[in-house]
Design a protein around this motif. Structure first.
Motif, PDB file in Angstrom:
ATOM      1  N   MET A  22       0.811  -1.222   0.000  1.00 18.28           N
ATOM      2  CA  MET A  22       0.000   0.000   0.000  1.00 18.28           C
ATOM      3  C   MET A  22       0.845   1.274   0.000  1.00 18.28           C
ATOM      4  O   MET A  22       0.422   2.297  -0.529  1.00 18.28           O
ATOM      5  CB  MET A  22      -0.955  -0.002   1.188  1.00 18.28           C
ATOM      6  N   THR A  23       2.042   1.225   0.579  1.00 17.23           N
ATOM      7  CA  THR A  23       2.905   2.407   0.600  1.00 17.23           C
ATOM      8  C   THR A  23       3.891   2.427  -0.565  1.00 17.23           C
ATOM      9  O   THR A  23       4.581   3.423  -0.764  1.00 17.23           O
ATOM     10  CB  THR A  23       3.711   2.493   1.911  1.00 17.23           C
ATOM     11  N   HIS A  24       4.007   1.326  -1.300  1.00 16.90           N
ATOM     12  CA  HIS A  24       4.964   1.179  -2.398  1.00 16.90           C
ATOM     13  C   HIS A  24       6.401   1.290  -1.896  1.00 16.90           C
ATOM     14  O   HIS A  24       7.288   1.733  -2.631  1.00 16.90           O
ATOM     15  CB  HIS A  24       4.723   2.219  -3.501  1.00 16.90           C
ATOM     16  N   SER A  25       6.612   0.900  -0.643  1.00 20.49           N
ATOM     17  CA  SER A  25       7.943   0.998  -0.054  1.00 20.49           C
ATOM     18  C   SER A  25       8.078  -0.045   1.043  1.00 20.49           C
ATOM     19  O   SER A  25       7.270  -0.070   1.971  1.00 20.49           O
ATOM     20  CB  SER A  25       8.146   2.394   0.536  1.00 20.49           C
ATOM     21  N   THR A  59      -4.829  -0.285   6.772  1.00 19.52           N
ATOM     22  CA  THR A  59      -5.349   0.493   5.656  1.00 19.52           C
ATOM     23  C   THR A  59      -5.368   1.984   6.004  1.00 19.52           C
ATOM     24  O   THR A  59      -4.904   2.825   5.223  1.00 19.52           O
ATOM     25  CB  THR A  59      -6.765   0.015   5.280  1.00 19.52           C
ATOM     26  N   ASN A  60      -5.878   2.300   7.165  1.00 21.86           N
ATOM     27  CA  ASN A  60      -5.933   3.709   7.588  1.00 21.86           C
ATOM     28  C   ASN A  60      -4.534   4.295   7.749  1.00 21.86           C
ATOM     29  O   ASN A  60      -4.266   5.420   7.327  1.00 21.86           O
ATOM     30  CB  ASN A  60      -6.712   3.843   8.898  1.00 21.86           C
ATOM     31  N   ALA A  61      -3.627   3.545   8.368  1.00 18.59           N
ATOM     32  CA  ALA A  61      -2.265   4.042   8.590  1.00 18.59           C
ATOM     33  C   ALA A  61      -1.535   4.255   7.260  1.00 18.59           C
ATOM     34  O   ALA A  61      -0.800   5.238   7.101  1.00 18.59           O
ATOM     35  CB  ALA A  61      -1.491   3.084   9.489  1.00 18.59           C
ATOM     36  N   CYS A  62      -1.741   3.369   6.310  1.00 23.35           N
ATOM     37  CA  CYS A  62      -1.096   3.518   5.003  1.00 23.35           C
ATOM     38  C   CYS A  62      -1.658   4.715   4.250  1.00 23.35           C
ATOM     39  O   CYS A  62      -0.914   5.442   3.582  1.00 23.35           O
ATOM     40  CB  CYS A  62      -1.245   2.244   4.178  1.00 23.35           C
ATOM     41  N   ARG A  63      -2.949   4.930   4.359  1.00 23.45           N
ATOM     42  CA  ARG A  63      -3.548   6.114   3.726  1.00 23.45           C
ATOM     43  C   ARG A  63      -2.981   7.386   4.343  1.00 23.45           C
ATOM     44  O   ARG A  63      -2.673   8.344   3.630  1.00 23.45           O
ATOM     45  CB  ARG A  63      -5.059   6.091   3.868  1.00 23.45           C
ATOM     46  N   ASN A  64      -2.868   7.406   5.657  1.00 20.57           N
ATOM     47  CA  ASN A  64      -2.275   8.572   6.333  1.00 20.57           C
ATOM     48  C   ASN A  64      -0.839   8.776   5.888  1.00 20.57           C
ATOM     49  O   ASN A  64      -0.409   9.906   5.634  1.00 20.57           O
ATOM     50  CB  ASN A  64      -2.342   8.414   7.846  1.00 20.57           C
ATOM     51  N   TRP A  65      -0.068   7.686   5.803  1.00 16.40           N
ATOM     52  CA  TRP A  65       1.327   7.780   5.371  1.00 16.40           C
ATOM     53  C   TRP A  65       1.389   8.359   3.954  1.00 16.40           C
ATOM     54  O   TRP A  65       2.201   9.259   3.683  1.00 16.40           O
ATOM     55  CB  TRP A  65       2.003   6.408   5.422  1.00 16.40           C
ATOM     56  N   SER A  66       0.536   7.859   3.066  1.00 17.77           N
ATOM     57  CA  SER A  66       0.538   8.339   1.678  1.00 17.77           C
ATOM     58  C   SER A  66       0.168   9.813   1.607  1.00 17.77           C
ATOM     59  O   SER A  66       0.761  10.572   0.844  1.00 17.77           O
ATOM     60  CB  SER A  66      -0.444   7.527   0.830  1.00 17.77           C
ATOM     61  N   HIS A  68       0.592  12.104   3.948  1.00 21.30           N
ATOM     62  CA  HIS A  68       1.715  12.893   4.458  1.00 21.30           C
ATOM     63  C   HIS A  68       2.886  12.898   3.471  1.00 21.30           C
ATOM     64  O   HIS A  68       3.558  13.912   3.324  1.00 21.30           O
ATOM     65  CB  HIS A  68       2.161  12.381   5.826  1.00 21.30           C
ATOM     66  N   ALA A  69       3.108  11.784   2.798  1.00 21.53           N
ATOM     67  CA  ALA A  69       4.199  11.718   1.817  1.00 21.53           C
ATOM     68  C   ALA A  69       3.925  12.661   0.647  1.00 21.53           C
ATOM     69  O   ALA A  69       4.831  13.342   0.164  1.00 21.53           O
ATOM     70  CB  ALA A  69       4.379  10.285   1.328  1.00 21.53           C
ATOM     71  N   ARG A  70       2.654  12.705   0.191  1.00 21.91           N
ATOM     72  CA  ARG A  70       2.310  13.616  -0.914  1.00 21.91           C
ATOM     73  C   ARG A  70       2.486  15.072  -0.500  1.00 21.91           C
ATOM     74  O   ARG A  70       2.993  15.883  -1.269  1.00 21.91           O
ATOM     75  CB  ARG A  70       0.867  13.381  -1.364  1.00 21.91           C
ATOM     76  N   ILE A  71       2.089  15.398   0.707  1.00 21.56           N
ATOM     77  CA  ILE A  71       2.238  16.774   1.197  1.00 21.56           C
ATOM     78  C   ILE A  71       3.711  17.149   1.284  1.00 21.56           C
ATOM     79  O   ILE A  71       4.126  18.220   0.851  1.00 21.56           O
ATOM     80  CB  ILE A  71       1.528  16.951   2.556  1.00 21.56           C
ATOM     81  N   ALA A  72       4.518  16.239   1.830  1.00 21.10           N
ATOM     82  CA  ALA A  72       5.955  16.509   1.949  1.00 21.10           C
ATOM     83  C   ALA A  72       6.586  16.673   0.571  1.00 21.10           C
ATOM     84  O   ALA A  72       7.422  17.560   0.368  1.00 21.10           O
ATOM     85  CB  ALA A  72       6.636  15.375   2.717  1.00 21.10           C
ATOM     86  N   GLU A  73       6.177  15.846  -0.379  1.00 20.37           N
ATOM     87  CA  GLU A  73       6.735  15.936  -1.730  1.00 20.37           C
ATOM     88  C   GLU A  73       6.371  17.265  -2.381  1.00 20.37           C
ATOM     89  O   GLU A  73       7.207  17.911  -3.012  1.00 20.37           O
ATOM     90  CB  GLU A  73       6.216  14.781  -2.590  1.00 20.37           C
ATOM     91  N   SER A  74       5.136  17.708  -2.199  1.00 13.76           N
ATOM     92  CA  SER A  74       4.741  18.980  -2.810  1.00 13.76           C
ATOM     93  C   SER A  74       5.474  20.150  -2.158  1.00 13.76           C
ATOM     94  O   SER A  74       5.839  21.109  -2.835  1.00 13.76           O
ATOM     95  CB  SER A  74       3.229  19.182  -2.731  1.00 13.76           C
ATOM     96  N   LYS A  75       5.713  20.068  -0.852  1.00 14.72           N
ATOM     97  CA  LYS A  75       6.473  21.122  -0.182  1.00 14.72           C
ATOM     98  C   LYS A  75       7.911  21.151  -0.677  1.00 14.72           C
ATOM     99  O   LYS A  75       8.484  22.224  -0.873  1.00 14.72           O
ATOM    100  CB  LYS A  75       6.437  20.928   1.329  1.00 14.72           C
ATOM    101  N   LEU A  76       8.502  19.977  -0.890  1.00 14.98           N
ATOM    102  CA  LEU A  76       9.871  19.933  -1.404  1.00 14.98           C
ATOM    103  C   LEU A  76       9.947  20.546  -2.801  1.00 14.98           C
ATOM    104  O   LEU A  76      10.889  21.268  -3.114  1.00 14.98           O
ATOM    105  CB  LEU A  76      10.386  18.495  -1.428  1.00 14.98           C
ATOM    106  N   ARG A  77       8.944  20.248  -3.637  1.00 11.61           N
ATOM    107  CA  ARG A  77       8.929  20.835  -4.982  1.00 11.61           C
ATOM    108  C   ARG A  77       8.813  22.348  -4.916  1.00 11.61           C
ATOM    109  O   ARG A  77       9.475  23.064  -5.658  1.00 11.61           O
ATOM    110  CB  ARG A  77       7.784  20.252  -5.804  1.00 11.61           C
ATOM    111  N   LEU A  78       7.969  22.853  -4.010  1.00 12.51           N
ATOM    112  CA  LEU A  78       7.838  24.300  -3.853  1.00 12.51           C
ATOM    113  C   LEU A  78       9.141  24.927  -3.388  1.00 12.51           C
ATOM    114  O   LEU A  78       9.548  25.982  -3.875  1.00 12.51           O
ATOM    115  CB  LEU A  78       6.726  24.633  -2.864  1.00 12.51           C
TER     116      LEU A  78
END
Length: 93
Positions: A22-25, A59-66, A68-78
């Motif tokens: 679910m996390t692809h990692s 399932t819930n924890a993986c969704r939360n992880w994903s 947070h990972a998307r938010i962190a990635e978008s902040k890094l791009r900014l």
């Protein structure tokens, strides 16, 4: 009733595989599965259906992880794009 330690040994491989999928990692999956199982160990006496609880909690924890990972990635791009803009602006001086 089976104790948590016995149950953990039985479900760890499945919990790890599901979380890694679910996390692809594999690293993130291991972290998520460990966190969920640790929290379950703290509440073991009050969990009526541990297998179903594990599935939902993972399932819930993986969704939360994903999320947070998307938010962190978008902040890094900014941050990267603003650093490039600042560098270009500094070159003009």
């Amino acid at each position: 009733p089976v104790g948590f330690d016995e149950w953990f040994i039985e479900v760890w491989p499945r919990a790890f595989r599901l979380a890694a999928f679910m996390t692809h990692s594999s690293q993130a999956g291991e972290d998520v599965a460990q966190d969920v199982l640790f929290r379950m160990s703290q509440r073991w006496g009050s969990i009526e259906r541990p297998d179903a609880y594990l599935q939902r909690a993972l399932t819930n924890a993986c969704r939360n992880w994903s999320r947070h990972a998307r938010i962190a990635e978008s902040k890094l791009r900014l941050m990267a794009s603003s650093e490039a803009t600042e560098a270009a602006f500094d070159d003009l001086a």
